[in-house]
Design an enzyme around this catalytic site. Structure first.
Site, PDB file in Angstrom:
ATOM      1  N   GLY A  34       4.913   2.127   1.536  1.00  0.00           N
ATOM      2  CA  GLY A  34       5.892   3.220   1.090  1.00  0.00           C
ATOM      3  C   GLY A  34       6.586   4.143   2.127  1.00  0.00           C
ATOM      4  O   GLY A  34       7.927   4.238   2.083  1.00  0.00           O
ATOM      5  N   SER A  68       0.957  -1.217   0.067  1.00  0.00           N
ATOM      6  CA  SER A  68      -0.081  -0.053   0.016  1.00  0.00           C
ATOM      7  C   SER A  68       0.915   1.220  -0.077  1.00  0.00           C
ATOM      8  O   SER A  68       1.839   1.195   0.239  1.00  0.00           O
ATOM      9  CB  SER A  68      -0.793   0.048   1.192  1.00  0.00           C
ATOM     10  OG  SER A  68      -0.108   0.464   2.236  1.00  0.00           O
ATOM     11  N   LYS A  69       0.317   2.395  -0.401  1.00  0.00           N
ATOM     12  CA  LYS A  69       0.983   3.616  -0.385  1.00  0.00           C
ATOM     13  C   LYS A  69       1.706   3.933   1.205  1.00  0.00           C
ATOM     14  O   LYS A  69       2.831   4.324   1.260  1.00  0.00           O
ATOM     15  CB  LYS A  69      -0.172   4.766  -0.484  1.00  0.00           C
ATOM     16  CG  LYS A  69       0.405   6.067  -1.116  1.00  0.00           C
ATOM     17  CD  LYS A  69      -0.898   7.109  -1.179  1.00  0.00           C
ATOM     18  CE  LYS A  69      -1.128   7.762   0.054  1.00  0.00           C
ATOM     19  NZ  LYS A  69      -2.460   8.826  -0.340  1.00  0.00           N
ATOM     20  N   ARG A  70       0.936   3.514   1.986  1.00  0.00           N
ATOM     21  CA  ARG A  70       1.333   3.622   3.498  1.00  0.00           C
ATOM     22  C   ARG A  70       2.804   2.833   3.825  1.00  0.00           C
ATOM     23  O   ARG A  70       3.651   3.102   4.341  1.00  0.00           O
ATOM     24  CB  ARG A  70       0.493   3.132   4.571  1.00  0.00           C
ATOM     25  CG  ARG A  70      -0.252   4.311   4.936  1.00  0.00           C
ATOM     26  CD  ARG A  70      -1.356   4.097   6.099  1.00  0.00           C
ATOM     27  NE  ARG A  70      -2.416   2.979   5.535  1.00  0.00           N
ATOM     28  CZ  ARG A  70      -3.386   3.165   4.844  1.00  0.00           C
ATOM     29  NH1 ARG A  70      -3.722   4.256   4.289  1.00  0.00           N
ATOM     30  NH2 ARG A  70      -4.202   2.354   4.285  1.00  0.00           N
TER      31      ARG A  70
END
Ligand code: GLU
Length: 506
Positions: free
Chosen positions: A266, A262-264
């Site tokens: 990253g 997920s973006k998180r």
């Protein structure tokens, strides 16, 4: 089998934000499949959910495809025989299909207000608008004909929902997963047409895949739960024979393999998950991208291709043309692909090593300009091959090569000072004398002179070569030391030896 020229695939993003790695990989697999089969690659913007629409997201997607070099044949920008390619501009087209489904008994009008449904969900946490509940709600299945007509004539807001069949198992053959089946009892009566007349994703995706004559639909695994609704729509609308072949692409997983990347993840682990920087106009949050970090588009595409695909050999480096020639869906794995950022960097480094100097030159010159460094192009042209294989990103050029342009401001004295002796100072004074007398300045001549004197004075390479490197570079890194000296030139090499001796003896 379908004739080759009828291959038509589509990437159908909703413009809701930046493009995740997984999204770009979906683009890539669509693109490769289309090119491999001399087919067409369509970009369709699925913007019917006005609540999720984010300004700038469509431009971002187009720019991203451009950066990656994966340009669609048909798109909102390029146009094409099935325009428009933005679903919001096709709004008027969908109602007739929803009404047809109602007339056939495969869908129904539902008048429940959002507030009523919210209340329902509060009262019953597992509430599903489906076969077990639909007869208790306000819809055309429960209302009398007179009441229904009254509501419709009065223009009462309503949606159209699919009427999922009860106790049926439906399925299809996925190009990656094989036979996939679903129990219809577990799927709710999804909304097909909203109160504002906009279709939902489910109706629009089926209608447009049909109207745009899509032959193969590749999308992320997260869309698999929607497949039963789509299957039924293809069937109810009488289009089953034209249904595209589907392939649900495996997820891209967190580095530890536990769950979707997920973006998180990253920001938690310190690497980008989006293709390019994405600035969210609503939250004003900037999500970093691979492009801005210094990934080459070719390397980015290459690493994405290897997330879930291989050609059956150990080969990992592929150009886009090679990927087009070799790509096939049956070599895409069912299992999720773990994302490994170190491996991603390896791809970029390998791509940088192989890039012709002339291609790197403009990028490096821009970097030097930014730092206000004066340089001659031909000099940079000679520096580049010496440091190229040490770069992971173009931006590494400066830390790896600054000493070619500037004298070291400081030295890694810890590496030499403890073992420094007067004999070493003497040695370098003699080297300066010898070097000063050389007519030619090629690396070999420098090495020969250095090594001869070294043997004569009874030094081992470690005794004097490491200090020589530190004199020229400042630290214990860099290419072959005589190559450095040769490129720096006689005067500068000698000046650096002097400068160092002054520092070490101080
Ligand atoms: N609009 C969907 C998305 O945002 C497309 C899914 C599909 O390809 O069917 O990903």
């Amino acid at each position: 089998m379908m004739p080759e020229n009828t291959v038509r695939v589509r990437f159908a993003p909703s413009p809701t934000g930046g493009l995740h790695l997984g999204g770009v990989r979906t683009v890539l697999f669509n693109y490769l499949f289309a090119r491999h089969h001399n087919g067409k690659f369509v970009l369709r913007i699925e913007d019917t959910d006005q609540n999720r629409y984010v300004d700038g997201a469509e431009d971002y997607i187009l720019e991203c495809l451009q950066w990656c070099g994966l340009l669609p044949d048909e798109s909102p920008l390029a146009g094409g025989p099935f325009a428009p390619y933005r679903q919001s501009e096709r709004k008027s087209l969908y109602r007739e299909y929803a009404e047809k489904l109602v007339a056939q008994g495969n869908a129904y009008y539902a008048f429940d207000t959002p507030a009523e449904l919210e209340q329902k969900r509060k009262d019953e946490p597992n509430f599903q608008y489906g076969h077990s509940q639909r007869y208790t709600l306000r819809n055309s299945l429960t209302l009398s004909e007179a009441e229904l007509n009254r509501l419709l004539d009065a223009g009462t807001p309503h949606v159209i929902r699919i009427k999922m069949p009860v106790d049926e198992t439906i399925g299809f053959t996925d190009m990656i997963r094989g036979e996939v089946s679903f129990d219809t009892n577990l799927v709710d009566d999804k909304v097909l047409l909203k109160a504002d007349g906009m279709p939902t994703y489910h109706l629009a995706v089926v209608v447009d895949d049909y109207l745009m004559q899509i032959s193969h639909a590749f999308r992320g695994e997260e869309w698999l739960p929607s497949a039963p609704v789509h299957l039924l729509l293809w069937e109810y609308l009488g289009w089953k024979a034209q249904m595209p072949q589907w392939a649900h692409l495996p997820l891209i997983l967190k580095p530890d393999g536990h769950g979707k990347l997920s973006k998180r993840d990253g920001s938690r682990l310190g690497f980008p998950v989006y293709a390019m920087n994405w600035f969210d106009p609503q939250t004003r949050e900037l999500t970093p991208g691979f492009r801005e970090l210094g990934f080459l588009p070719g390397a980015f595409i290459n690493l994405l291709a290897m997330l879930g695909w291989n050609d059956g050999t150990d080969q990992e480096l592929f150009t886009l043309d090679e990927l087009i020639a070799k790509f096939s869906i049956d070599r895409v794995s069912k299992a999720g692909a773990k994302f490994d950022f170190e491996k991603a960097k390896w791809f970029n480094a390998e791509w940088l090593k192989r890039l012709p100097v002339e291609k790197l030159l403009p990028e490096v010159e821009a970097l030097l300009d930014e730092k206000d460094i004066e340089f001659k192009e031909d000099y940079v042209r000679q520096v580049l091959p010496l440091v190229q294989e040490r770069l992971v990103f173009i931006n590494d050029f400066w830390p790896q090569a600054s000493f070619f342009f500037e004298r070291p401001a400081e030295y890694d004295l810890n590496a030499v000072k403890p073992k420094w002796t007067a004999a070493k100072t003497e040695f370098f004074k003699l080297i300066v004398e010898q070097y000063a007398g050389l007519d030619q300045w090629p690396p070999q001549a420098l090495e020969d002179a250095f090594k001869t004197l070294m043997t004569e004075k009874g030094f081992k390479p470690g005794d004097v070569m490491l200090p020589f490197r530190v004199m020229l570079v400042g630290g214990k890194f860099g290419p072959h030391v005589y190559d450095i000296a040769a490129l720096l030139g006689k005067e500068e090499t000698i000046a650096r030896i002097h400068q160092f001796l002054a520092a070490v003896d101080a």
